[in-house]
Design a protein around this motif. Sequence first.
Motif, PDB file in Angstrom:
ATOM      1  N   GLU A 199       0.087   3.823   8.786  1.00 31.89           N
ATOM      2  CA  GLU A 199      -0.293   3.106   7.569  1.00 31.89           C
ATOM      3  C   GLU A 199       0.534   1.837   7.398  1.00 31.89           C
ATOM      4  OE1 GLU A 199      -1.156   4.030   2.828  1.00 31.89           O
ATOM      5  OE2 GLU A 199      -0.647   5.656   4.215  1.00 31.89           O
ATOM      6  N   TYR A 200       1.833   1.907   7.711  1.00 34.25           N
ATOM      7  CA  TYR A 200       2.684   0.725   7.598  1.00 34.25           C
ATOM      8  C   TYR A 200       2.228  -0.372   8.564  1.00 34.25           C
ATOM      9  CZ  TYR A 200       6.671  -2.371   8.239  1.00 34.25           C
ATOM     10  OH  TYR A 200       7.455  -3.498   8.347  1.00 34.25           O
ATOM     11  N   ASN A 227       0.803  -1.225   0.000  1.00 37.81           N
ATOM     12  CA  ASN A 227       0.000   0.000   0.000  1.00 37.81           C
ATOM     13  C   ASN A 227       0.835   1.275   0.000  1.00 37.81           C
ATOM     14  OD1 ASN A 227      -2.183  -1.685   0.143  1.00 37.81           O
ATOM     15  ND2 ASN A 227      -2.659  -1.270   2.284  1.00 37.81           N
ATOM     16  N   LEU A 228       2.116   1.134   0.312  1.00 41.41           N
ATOM     17  CA  LEU A 228       2.979   2.316   0.396  1.00 41.41           C
ATOM     18  C   LEU A 228       3.831   2.417  -0.870  1.00 41.41           C
ATOM     19  CD1 LEU A 228       4.106   2.109   4.136  1.00 41.41           C
ATOM     20  CD2 LEU A 228       2.525   3.761   3.118  1.00 41.41           C
ATOM     21  N   LYS A 229       3.416   3.274  -1.767  1.00 40.28           N
ATOM     22  CA  LYS A 229       4.121   3.477  -3.025  1.00 40.28           C
ATOM     23  C   LYS A 229       5.228   4.508  -2.835  1.00 40.28           C
ATOM     24  CE  LYS A 229       1.091   0.737  -4.855  1.00 40.28           C
ATOM     25  NZ  LYS A 229       1.457  -0.681  -5.134  1.00 40.28           N
ATOM     26  N   ILE A 230       6.177   4.509  -3.748  1.00 37.84           N
ATOM     27  CA  ILE A 230       7.346   5.380  -3.605  1.00 37.84           C
ATOM     28  C   ILE A 230       6.985   6.858  -3.589  1.00 37.84           C
ATOM     29  CG2 ILE A 230       7.845   5.495  -6.081  1.00 37.84           C
ATOM     30  CD1 ILE A 230      10.853   5.322  -5.253  1.00 37.84           C
TER      31      ILE A 230
END
Length: 219
Positions: free
Chosen positions: A198-199, A176-179
């Motif tokens: 979020e992580y 879910n965590l894009k660059i």
Amino acid sequence: MKKQLLFLLITILSFNCHAQISFEKGYYIDNNNQKTHCLIKNIDWKSNPTEFKYKISENSESKKKTIASIKEFGIDNISKYVRSSVNLDRSSEDINKLSYDRNPIFKEEKLFLKVLVEGKANLYLFEDGALRRYFFNKGNSAIEQLVFKSYRTSDNKIGKNNRFKNQLWNSLKCPNLKINKFENLDYQKNELIDIFVEYNECNNEKYINYEKKTEKRLI
């Protein structure tokens, strides 16, 4: 009427000031890993403390504990501090004091770090006057500073060392965590808290957001 309103305002402010520096339920853990439940004087530290006052009971004498003998302490539903020896960069962000070195100048210090998010990945804060530094770790790994530093370039402009973005991108892996989330990240408390939350949620890990607990308590 005006005198009555003024008296009421003064009374409310006096009550709030008294409430803000009261002894509240908490605990501390000493160097022998012994946990003691007690009442801790909450003075709403603007800079991270190196000591605190406490009472074993409401009517007992106030005593003091220092960072030399305490590994951790906290006030229920408000705050938590953990002791750690970390490499800290104290470079100033004052534009009149910026150096031409983009690299942090680390010095090992023993500090009480304020826990902001606790879970699989942890976020911490250290404040000392105008100095504000964020730290992080995962699991039982060593706590390290998230690096951000302003500096002067050779043409006398202000540059930014944003190494913290790479640190987090390499450590907080999750679909879910894009660059782009890391590329657009600012070295600000709320933004860093959001990405740690979020992580932890992305990894289905239990976590505590201490800032959220504080907000609920204030409400």
